[in-house]
Design a protein around this motif. Structure first.
Motif, PDB file in Angstrom:
ATOM      1  N   UNK A   1       0.821  -1.220   0.000  1.00 50.81           N
ATOM      2  CA  UNK A   1       0.000   0.000   0.000  1.00 50.81           C
ATOM      3  C   UNK A   1       0.853   1.267   0.000  1.00 50.81           C
ATOM      4  N   UNK A   2       1.855   1.334   0.880  1.00 51.73           N
ATOM      5  CA  UNK A   2       2.701   2.526   0.916  1.00 51.73           C
ATOM      6  C   UNK A   2       3.423   2.703  -0.426  1.00 51.73           C
ATOM      7  N   UNK A   3       3.894   1.583  -0.962  1.00 53.61           N
ATOM      8  CA  UNK A   3       4.607   1.609  -2.231  1.00 53.61           C
ATOM      9  C   UNK A   3       3.697   2.100  -3.351  1.00 53.61           C
ATOM     10  N   UNK A   4       2.477   1.531  -3.431  1.00 53.79           N
ATOM     11  CA  UNK A   4       1.566   1.905  -4.510  1.00 53.79           C
ATOM     12  C   UNK A   4       1.146   3.368  -4.396  1.00 53.79           C
ATOM     13  N   UNK A   5       0.889   3.835  -3.166  1.00 54.73           N
ATOM     14  CA  UNK A   5       0.519   5.238  -2.989  1.00 54.73           C
ATOM     15  C   UNK A   5       1.639   6.174  -3.369  1.00 54.73           C
ATOM     16  N   UNK A   6       2.861   5.818  -2.995  1.00 56.31           N
ATOM     17  CA  UNK A   6       4.013   6.655  -3.338  1.00 56.31           C
ATOM     18  C   UNK A   6       4.250   6.679  -4.841  1.00 56.31           C
ATOM     19  N   UNK A   7       4.124   5.512  -5.492  1.00 54.94           N
ATOM     20  CA  UNK A   7       4.287   5.449  -6.956  1.00 54.94           C
ATOM     21  C   UNK A   7       3.229   6.295  -7.644  1.00 54.94           C
ATOM     22  N   UNK A   8       1.987   6.216  -7.161  1.00 55.08           N
ATOM     23  CA  UNK A   8       0.901   6.985  -7.766  1.00 55.08           C
ATOM     24  C   UNK A   8       1.137   8.485  -7.658  1.00 55.08           C
ATOM     25  N   UNK A   9       1.629   8.927  -6.492  1.00 53.39           N
ATOM     26  CA  UNK A   9       1.856  10.359  -6.285  1.00 53.39           C
ATOM     27  C   UNK A   9       3.106  10.861  -7.011  1.00 53.39           C
ATOM     28  N   UNK A  10       4.151  10.038  -7.055  1.00 55.31           N
ATOM     29  CA  UNK A  10       5.419  10.504  -7.596  1.00 55.31           C
ATOM     30  C   UNK A  10       5.543  10.284  -9.106  1.00 55.31           C
ATOM     31  N   UNK A  11       5.029   9.167  -9.605  1.00 56.94           N
ATOM     32  CA  UNK A  11       5.177   8.847 -11.031  1.00 56.94           C
ATOM     33  C   UNK A  11       3.866   8.944 -11.797  1.00 56.94           C
ATOM     34  N   UNK A  12       2.770   9.178 -11.083  1.00 60.95           N
ATOM     35  CA  UNK A  12       1.468   9.326 -11.721  1.00 60.95           C
ATOM     36  C   UNK A  12       0.619   8.085 -11.553  1.00 60.95           C
ATOM     37  N   UNK A  13      -0.699   8.248 -11.408  1.00 58.81           N
ATOM     38  CA  UNK A  13      -1.575   7.094 -11.180  1.00 58.81           C
ATOM     39  C   UNK A  13      -1.622   6.111 -12.351  1.00 58.81           C
ATOM     40  N   UNK A  14      -1.378   6.601 -13.583  1.00 60.35           N
ATOM     41  CA  UNK A  14      -1.396   5.688 -14.727  1.00 60.35           C
ATOM     42  C   UNK A  14      -0.287   4.648 -14.603  1.00 60.35           C
ATOM     43  N   UNK A  15       0.862   5.073 -14.130  1.00 55.84           N
ATOM     44  CA  UNK A  15       1.979   4.137 -13.933  1.00 55.84           C
ATOM     45  C   UNK A  15       1.607   3.084 -12.893  1.00 55.84           C
ATOM     46  N   UNK A  16       0.922   3.499 -11.815  1.00 59.51           N
ATOM     47  CA  UNK A  16       0.536   2.563 -10.765  1.00 59.51           C
ATOM     48  C   UNK A  16      -0.474   1.542 -11.283  1.00 59.51           C
ATOM     49  N   UNK A  17      -1.470   2.005 -12.037  1.00 55.32           N
ATOM     50  CA  UNK A  17      -2.488   1.093 -12.580  1.00 55.32           C
ATOM     51  C   UNK A  17      -1.851   0.096 -13.538  1.00 55.32           C
ATOM     52  N   UNK A  18      -0.962   0.561 -14.407  1.00 58.87           N
ATOM     53  CA  UNK A  18      -0.304  -0.325 -15.372  1.00 58.87           C
ATOM     54  C   UNK A  18       0.514  -1.396 -14.670  1.00 58.87           C
ATOM     55  N   UNK A  19       1.273  -0.999 -13.632  1.00 60.55           N
ATOM     56  CA  UNK A  19       2.056  -1.981 -12.872  1.00 60.55           C
ATOM     57  C   UNK A  19       1.147  -3.019 -12.225  1.00 60.55           C
ATOM     58  N   UNK A  20       0.000  -2.579 -11.705  1.00 57.57           N
ATOM     59  CA  UNK A  20      -0.938  -3.514 -11.095  1.00 57.57           C
ATOM     60  C   UNK A  20      -1.498  -4.516 -12.088  1.00 57.57           C
ATOM     61  N   UNK A  21      -1.782  -4.071 -13.291  1.00 60.35           N
ATOM     62  CA  UNK A  21      -2.319  -4.973 -14.310  1.00 60.35           C
ATOM     63  C   UNK A  21      -1.299  -6.041 -14.710  1.00 60.35           C
ATOM     64  N   UNK A  22      -0.034  -5.661 -14.771  1.00 54.60           N
ATOM     65  CA  UNK A  22       1.013  -6.639 -15.076  1.00 54.60           C
ATOM     66  C   UNK A  22       1.082  -7.696 -13.977  1.00 54.60           C
ATOM     67  N   UNK A  23       0.987  -7.266 -12.720  1.00 55.19           N
ATOM     68  CA  UNK A  23       0.993  -8.213 -11.605  1.00 55.19           C
ATOM     69  C   UNK A  23      -0.222  -9.135 -11.652  1.00 55.19           C
ATOM     70  N   UNK A  24      -1.378  -8.599 -12.037  1.00 53.86           N
ATOM     71  CA  UNK A  24      -2.582  -9.424 -12.129  1.00 53.86           C
ATOM     72  C   UNK A  24      -2.423 -10.501 -13.201  1.00 53.86           C
ATOM     73  N   UNK A  25      -1.821 -10.136 -14.328  1.00 54.32           N
ATOM     74  CA  UNK A  25      -1.578 -11.124 -15.383  1.00 54.32           C
ATOM     75  C   UNK A  25      -0.653 -12.228 -14.879  1.00 54.32           C
ATOM     76  N   UNK A  26       0.386 -11.864 -14.130  1.00 61.61           N
ATOM     77  CA  UNK A  26       1.302 -12.859 -13.571  1.00 61.61           C
ATOM     78  C   UNK A  26       0.595 -13.755 -12.552  1.00 61.61           C
ATOM     79  N   UNK A  27      -0.374 -13.193 -11.806  1.00 62.77           N
ATOM     80  CA  UNK A  27      -1.136 -14.004 -10.862  1.00 62.77           C
ATOM     81  C   UNK A  27      -1.881 -15.122 -11.585  1.00 62.77           C
ATOM     82  N   UNK A  28      -2.462 -14.802 -12.752  1.00 58.60           N
ATOM     83  CA  UNK A  28      -3.125 -15.831 -13.552  1.00 58.60           C
ATOM     84  C   UNK A  28      -2.169 -16.926 -13.982  1.00 58.60           C
TER      85      UNK A  28
END
Length: 399
Positions: free
Chosen positions: A66-93
């Motif tokens: 959570x701290x990591x995702x919030x910091x990434x969203x604020x510092x690099x932009x929320x689009x970067x955070x969402x994209x990283x999350x989608x890649x992780x979701x694909x790997x979960x599958x």
């Protein structure tokens, strides 16, 4: 004479696209809810404790990130955070599918499954934190409660639709279909997110984390007590309904999610009108009554009513406390604020889900619904304290 047509603004289209993205990802996440406990119990031969542990792994991973995702969203932009999350979701599958190759060794298989659930927990953290921050930036001030509710609505509508979808896929093609759907849904959502314009991150001060923690801890504690009901519904509701012969068992979570959706559609603006704390008090009580009704119910129809009532109550607890958290946090650290706020839920679920599994081994699955009802009521005095320390809206937004 033609009637003038109202066009949707670019910001409105972006918000709708983000909601569609959240919906797509959580549709396949919801597909695992009715099938995962059955797969662990029937195919791998483990009991309620392992079911709680595997389910709790997702929440524990969300907490850690959570701290990591919030910091990434604020510092690099929320689009970067969402994209990283989608890649992780694909790997979960992918990990879901790999776990099936080790069915001959149940311990190895469940270990791989745990890794997949952990990846999915990280994905949820990045996707939800990024999407909420993105929507808050696009919608502007004065709509915090509504934006949080809308993104949450997209998630729970998807979870509601995912439950029958997952039951169908699991019954016809087994757990492999769940893994394939998780991977494909994440990849498809990446294409949906790509054209949405990015939001420029705001510069943060060095004391942002300390200020956010100070602002968010009290609303977070309130949500931690109330949020365990969601974890219980996802991990144990289907198993309880199957155990008691209440069919269709998947309808237990679907009723929860559909009632939540209805509440947010019709009452979504309530936190912005009544205030987050007051709204949370009302809906915590409704949620608690619903969970107690599931524990008490001797009949299937009454238990389904209980799950629906629990979902209706849960609907505005999260945006109610969330609005209080965002309003008290610095403007430039809203992503971090949502991440820290959500971390309290993950902490609660990550610790209590396995413990509730142990309680279920001793006292039965039904007892944990009563425990949830009592824990949720602990959020009421916290909300009352938030109301007593209420600040004027302009002061809170500018602080």
């Amino acid at each position: 004479m033609t009637m003038p047509q109202r066009s949707v603004s670019p910001a409105g289209r972006s918000v709708l696209s983000l909601m569609a993205s959240v919906f797509t990802v959580f549709l396949v996440t919801g597909a695992a809810l009715p099938s995962l406990p059955l797969h662990i119990h029937d195919q791998l031969g483990f009991g309620p404790f392992m079911i709680g542990l595997v389910s709790g792994a997702q929440f524990a991973a969300s907490l850690i990130s959570r701290f990591w995702s919030g910091s990434v969203s604020d510092r690099r932009g929320p689009k970067h955070a969402v994209t990283a999350g989608l890649i992780m979701a694909a790997l979960a599958g992918v990990f879901y599918l790999l776990s099936l190759l080790a069915l001959a060794s149940p311990v190895l298989s469940v270990a791989i499954l745990l890794a997949g659930r952990a990846l999915l927990g990280g994905a949820e953290s990045f996707i939800m934190t990024g999407a909420q921050s993105w929507c808050l930036a696009l919608a502007g001030p004065g709509h915090a409660g509504k934006m949080i509710a809308w993104i949450g609505t997209a998630m729970f509508v998807a979870l509601a639709a995912g439950a029958p979808l997952g039951s169908f896929l699991y019954a016809n093609w087994g757990f492999a279909a769940i893994g394939l759907a998780t991977f494909a849904g994440a990849v498809a959502t990446l294409a949906l997110v790509a054209p949405i314009p990015t939001v420029k991150p705001a510069p943060q001060g060095e004391k942002a984390i300390a200020r956010v923690l100070k602002a968010v801890w009290l609303p977070g504690m309130g949500m931690a007590f109330a949020g365990i009901g969601y974890g219980t519904m996802t991990a144990f509701a289907v198993l309880l309904f199957v155990q008691r012969g209440w069919q269709p068992a998947w309808l237990s979570f679907t009723a929860f999610a559909v009632a939540l959706m209805v509440a947010r559609v019709f009452f979504g603006p309530l936190p912005d009108r009544l205030g987050g704390a007051r709204t949370a008090i009302i809906f915590v009580v409704i949620h608690s009554v619903g969970m107690a009704l599931v524990w008490f119910s001797p009949f299937a129809w009454l238990a389904f009513v209980g799950t629906a009532l629990a979902g209706f109550g849960y609907a505005l607890v999260y945006p109610g406390f969330g609005m209080e958290a965002v309003a008290r946090a610095p403007m430039e650290a809203r992503g971090l604020a949502m991440g820290v706020y959500s971390a309290f839920i993950d902490l609660s679920l990550g610790i209590l889900a396995p413990l509730l599994g142990l309680v279920a081994n001793v006292a039965g699955l039904g007892s944990i619904f009563l425990i949830n009802a009592l824990l949720a009521l602990c959020a009421v005095p916290i909300a009352l304290r938030l109301r007593s320390h209420h600040q004027p809206e302009q002061e809170r937004i500018s602080s």
